[in-house]
Design a protein around this motif. Structure first.
Motif, PDB file in Angstrom:
ATOM      1  N   ALA A 126       0.824  -1.210   0.000  1.00 40.75           N
ATOM      2  CA  ALA A 126       0.000   0.000   0.000  1.00 40.75           C
ATOM      3  C   ALA A 126       0.858   1.260   0.000  1.00 40.75           C
ATOM      4  CB  ALA A 126      -0.915  -0.015   1.224  1.00 40.75           C
ATOM      5  N   SER A 127       0.240   2.374  -0.412  1.00 39.08           N
ATOM      6  CA  SER A 127       0.967   3.644  -0.432  1.00 39.08           C
ATOM      7  C   SER A 127       0.080   4.834  -0.069  1.00 39.08           C
ATOM      8  CB  SER A 127       1.586   3.882  -1.813  1.00 39.08           C
ATOM      9  OG  SER A 127       0.548   3.904  -2.774  1.00 39.08           O
ATOM     10  N   ARG A 128      -1.210   4.586   0.188  1.00 40.00           N
ATOM     11  CA  ARG A 128      -2.117   5.694   0.526  1.00 40.00           C
ATOM     12  C   ARG A 128      -2.905   5.322   1.789  1.00 40.00           C
ATOM     13  NH1 ARG A 128      -2.499   9.647  -2.653  1.00 40.00           N
ATOM     14  NH2 ARG A 128      -4.582  10.231  -1.942  1.00 40.00           N
ATOM     15  N   ALA A 129      -2.354   5.731   2.933  1.00 40.97           N
ATOM     16  CA  ALA A 129      -2.931   5.315   4.217  1.00 40.97           C
ATOM     17  C   ALA A 129      -3.928   6.341   4.745  1.00 40.97           C
ATOM     18  CB  ALA A 129      -1.812   5.119   5.236  1.00 40.97           C
ATOM     19  N   LEU A 130      -5.009   5.818   5.318  1.00 40.21           N
ATOM     20  CA  LEU A 130      -5.931   6.669   6.085  1.00 40.21           C
ATOM     21  C   LEU A 130      -5.560   6.473   7.555  1.00 40.21           C
ATOM     22  CD1 LEU A 130      -8.451   8.460   6.511  1.00 40.21           C
ATOM     23  CD2 LEU A 130      -9.831   6.372   6.480  1.00 40.21           C
ATOM     24  N   LEU A 131      -5.183   7.567   8.216  1.00 39.16           N
ATOM     25  CA  LEU A 131      -4.800   7.492   9.636  1.00 39.16           C
ATOM     26  C   LEU A 131      -6.031   7.723  10.500  1.00 39.16           C
ATOM     27  CD1 LEU A 131      -2.780   7.325  11.949  1.00 39.16           C
ATOM     28  CD2 LEU A 131      -2.175   9.726  11.537  1.00 39.16           C
ATOM     29  N   LEU A 132      -6.366   6.714  11.302  1.00 41.14           N
ATOM     30  CA  LEU A 132      -7.541   6.776  12.175  1.00 41.14           C
ATOM     31  C   LEU A 132      -7.096   7.003  13.609  1.00 41.14           C
ATOM     32  CD1 LEU A 132      -9.191   3.527  10.782  1.00 41.14           C
ATOM     33  CD2 LEU A 132      -9.853   5.869  10.191  1.00 41.14           C
ATOM     34  N   SER A 133      -7.833   7.842  14.335  1.00 39.72           N
ATOM     35  CA  SER A 133      -7.498   8.055  15.746  1.00 39.72           C
ATOM     36  C   SER A 133      -8.729   8.552  16.494  1.00 39.72           C
ATOM     37  CB  SER A 133      -6.360   9.087  15.885  1.00 39.72           C
ATOM     38  OG  SER A 133      -6.799  10.345  15.413  1.00 39.72           O
ATOM     39  N   SER A 134      -8.633   8.528  17.824  1.00 39.11           N
ATOM     40  CA  SER A 134      -9.554   9.296  18.650  1.00 39.11           C
ATOM     41  C   SER A 134      -8.628  10.298  19.324  1.00 39.11           C
ATOM     42  CB  SER A 134     -10.266   8.396  19.655  1.00 39.11           C
ATOM     43  OG  SER A 134      -9.331   7.743  20.462  1.00 39.11           O
ATOM     44  N   PRO A 135      -9.124  11.359  19.914  1.00 39.46           N
ATOM     45  CA  PRO A 135      -8.189  12.353  20.447  1.00 39.46           C
ATOM     46  C   PRO A 135      -7.183  11.714  21.401  1.00 39.46           C
ATOM     47  CG  PRO A 135     -10.443  13.132  20.552  1.00 39.46           C
ATOM     48  CD  PRO A 135     -10.501  11.694  20.167  1.00 39.46           C
ATOM     49  N   SER A 136      -5.921  11.644  21.043  1.00 37.23           N
ATOM     50  CA  SER A 136      -4.923  11.029  21.918  1.00 37.23           C
ATOM     51  C   SER A 136      -3.550  11.683  21.788  1.00 37.23           C
ATOM     52  CB  SER A 136      -4.862   9.513  21.698  1.00 37.23           C
ATOM     53  OG  SER A 136      -4.881   9.203  20.354  1.00 37.23           O
ATOM     54  N   GLY A 137      -3.561  12.975  21.439  1.00 36.67           N
ATOM     55  CA  GLY A 137      -2.374  13.818  21.584  1.00 36.67           C
ATOM     56  C   GLY A 137      -1.113  13.438  20.843  1.00 36.67           C
ATOM     57  N   ARG A 138      -0.021  13.464  21.622  1.00 37.38           N
ATOM     58  CA  ARG A 138       1.335  13.340  21.094  1.00 37.38           C
ATOM     59  C   ARG A 138       1.540  12.101  20.205  1.00 37.38           C
ATOM     60  NH1 ARG A 138       6.287  11.272  23.074  1.00 37.38           N
ATOM     61  NH2 ARG A 138       5.040   9.853  24.311  1.00 37.38           N
ATOM     62  N   ALA A 139       0.882  10.999  20.574  1.00 42.18           N
ATOM     63  CA  ALA A 139       1.077   9.755  19.842  1.00 42.18           C
ATOM     64  C   ALA A 139       0.696   9.918  18.367  1.00 42.18           C
ATOM     65  CB  ALA A 139       0.244   8.647  20.485  1.00 42.18           C
ATOM     66  N   VAL A 140      -0.338  10.721  18.097  1.00 46.79           N
ATOM     67  CA  VAL A 140      -0.778  10.899  16.708  1.00 46.79           C
ATOM     68  C   VAL A 140       0.268  11.684  15.918  1.00 46.79           C
ATOM     69  CG1 VAL A 140      -2.632  11.748  15.215  1.00 46.79           C
ATOM     70  CG2 VAL A 140      -3.190  10.765  17.429  1.00 46.79           C
ATOM     71  N   ASP A 141       0.929  12.651  16.572  1.00 44.34           N
ATOM     72  CA  ASP A 141       2.000  13.403  15.893  1.00 44.34           C
ATOM     73  C   ASP A 141       3.131  12.452  15.491  1.00 44.34           C
ATOM     74  OD1 ASP A 141       0.568  15.695  16.389  1.00 44.34           O
ATOM     75  OD2 ASP A 141       1.665  16.196  18.228  1.00 44.34           O
ATOM     76  N   ARG A 142       3.483  11.546  16.405  1.00 41.89           N
ATOM     77  CA  ARG A 142       4.558  10.572  16.099  1.00 41.89           C
ATOM     78  C   ARG A 142       4.162   9.718  14.891  1.00 41.89           C
ATOM     79  NH1 ARG A 142       7.708   8.515  20.399  1.00 41.89           N
ATOM     80  NH2 ARG A 142       8.633   7.191  18.792  1.00 41.89           N
ATOM     81  N   MET A 143       2.896   9.404  14.847  1.00 42.27           N
ATOM     82  CA  MET A 143       2.393   8.541  13.782  1.00 42.27           C
ATOM     83  C   MET A 143       2.450   9.244  12.427  1.00 42.27           C
ATOM     84  SD  MET A 143       1.133   5.667  14.101  1.00 42.27           S
ATOM     85  CE  MET A 143       0.482   4.630  12.883  1.00 42.27           C
ATOM     86  N   ARG A 144       2.058  10.520  12.408  1.00 42.11           N
ATOM     87  CA  ARG A 144       2.106  11.298  11.153  1.00 42.11           C
ATOM     88  C   ARG A 144       3.527  11.323  10.612  1.00 42.11           C
ATOM     89  NH1 ARG A 144      -0.721  15.409  14.031  1.00 42.11           N
ATOM     90  NH2 ARG A 144      -2.912  14.959  13.709  1.00 42.11           N
ATOM     91  N   ALA A 145       4.469  11.580  11.543  1.00 44.98           N
ATOM     92  CA  ALA A 145       5.866  11.655  11.128  1.00 44.98           C
ATOM     93  C   ALA A 145       6.315  10.302  10.576  1.00 44.98           C
ATOM     94  CB  ALA A 145       6.726  12.078  12.319  1.00 44.98           C
ATOM     95  N   ALA A 146       5.882   9.222  11.220  1.00 40.50           N
ATOM     96  CA  ALA A 146       6.314   7.883  10.802  1.00 40.50           C
ATOM     97  C   ALA A 146       5.746   7.520   9.425  1.00 40.50           C
ATOM     98  CB  ALA A 146       5.876   6.849  11.843  1.00 40.50           C
TER      99      ALA A 146
END
Ligand code: NAD
Length: 340
Positions: A21-41
């Motif tokens: 895959a090459s086009r990811a949908l990032l799913l979350s519920s409000p959970s702060g810093r962890a989501v920022d790390r995920m975007r960067a990854a």
């Protein structure tokens, strides 16, 4: 595929690509810093984001996220968060036929099960199937360090409930027993440490490992009265998932104890205590967790109806789930009594 370790989030991009895959949908519920790390990854693999995951996977939320899948030609689902976010990924996966990479930040264990609970018009239904089971799970202890203590406590006891009920499932095998007992020992040891020092990496790592072990138990065997009762309380009375597990577990254990003495002896031994039900109750009290259904918002007048719903059909449980006995245990849980 399970990836485990501090900093493992940095391998999420690699795992997305491994799934073709090459086009990811990032799913979350409000959970702060962890989501920022995920975007960067994810970097350039991130095609779109949806931060609206909600408990019990309401279908209207799934439908909103499904529109993003279509609009952005998404070819992979990446979920970071607790069971609510994992549930959304599963619900989208079955509708769109997409692979899932799950990064759990609670101890719910849903990431390793092929079960999906969804809510339609306020009614919770459950389905299961191989297409629901996530393809890759990335456990990164660093992402759990911010999990509030209150959520950590209830979520860890939710994991303990999977382990306890697995031990008295009729089809339990020795490997599942071993995992369940290890999960119980890890939670008993690590939870008080996390309650006092939420960023203790070793204790957080133990809880995450326990979550994985307990989740595999949940997947391996059928659950009994405790899960049935919590499903009823969540689905029909809108009670919060993990907190309800935390309040109810010691009381179901006390109810089942006369019919499963050897299991309770092994649980008590794994916890280093002399009584399993009271051991769980005392552990919850010691870490400031909830002990009362009343405090969680349950009306006393609804206890009888809840007992009736949870005992309407037979299912495997060490002691037959009888309406009167189940209502009595709910009354104990409502009053926050220590199991007798
Ligand atoms: P949750 O996913 O709703 O998360 C609880 C809270 O923690 C949320 O407010 C969330 O935003 C917050 N949170 C999560 N990670 C965080 C982080 N790193 N930092 C700060 N806050 C964070 O709750 P849950 O108990 O994990 O999951 C409950 C849901 O999962 C229920 O819908 C339940 O039915 C489902 N579930 C399903 C299975 C299964 O096998 N199908 C198993 C267990 C639970």
């Amino acid at each position: 595929m399970v990836v485990f370790g501090a900093g493992a989030v940095n391998r999420v991009g690699e795992e997305v690509e491994r799934l073709g895959a090459s086009r990811a949908l990032l799913l979350s519920s409000p959970s702060g810093r962890a989501v920022d790390r995920m975007r960067a990854a994810l970097g350039p693999l991130l095609a779109a984001e949806f931060a609206g995951a909600a408990p019990h996977t309401p279908v209207e939320v799934t439908e909103r996220a499904l529109r993003l899948v279509r609009e952005h030609s998404v070819d992979c689902l990446v979920a970071i968060g607790g069971g609510s976010t994992t549930g959304l990924a599963k619900a989208l996966a079955v509708r769109a036929g997409l692979p899932q990479v799950i990064v759990p930040t609670t101890y719910a264990g849903s990431e390793v099960t092929s079960v999906l609970g969804e809510t339609v018009d306020g009614r919770k239904t459950t389905r299961s199937g191989p297409e629901i089971l996530p393809d890759t799970v990335v456990y990164d202890v660093d992402l759990t360090l911010d999990l509030p203590v209150a959520v950590s406590v209830t979520s860890a006891v939710n994991a303990m409930a999977h382990a306890v009920e697995a031990l008295y499932a009729p089809e339990v095998d020795p490997a599942t027993e071993e995992k369940a007992l290890e999960a119980i020992t890890l939670i008993t040891r690590a939870l008080p440490v996390v309650a006092g020092s939420p960023a203790d990496v070793a204790a957080r790592g133990d809880l995450l490992r326990a979550a994985w072990l307990a989740g595999t138990c949940l997947e391996a065997v059928g659950m009994g009265l405790h899960h049935k009762l919590c499903h009823t309380l969540g689905g029909s009375f809108a009670m919060p998932h993990a907190a309800t597990h935390t309040v109810v577990l010691p009381h179901v254990m006390a109810y089942n104890a006369p019919a499963a003495p050897e299991v309770m002896r092994r649980v008590a031994e794994a916890m280093g205590t002399d009584d399993a039900a009271r051991g769980v109750h005392d552990l919850v009290v010691s870490v400031g967790g909830p002990t009362s259904l009343r405090d969680l918002g349950m009306a006393e007048a609804d206890l009888a109806r809840a007992a009736e719903l949870a005992t309407a059909r037979p299912y495997p449980n060490p002691r037959a789930p009888e309406r009167e006995g189940v209502e009595a245990l709910l009354v104990d849980a409502w009053h926050a009594r220590r199991p007798a």
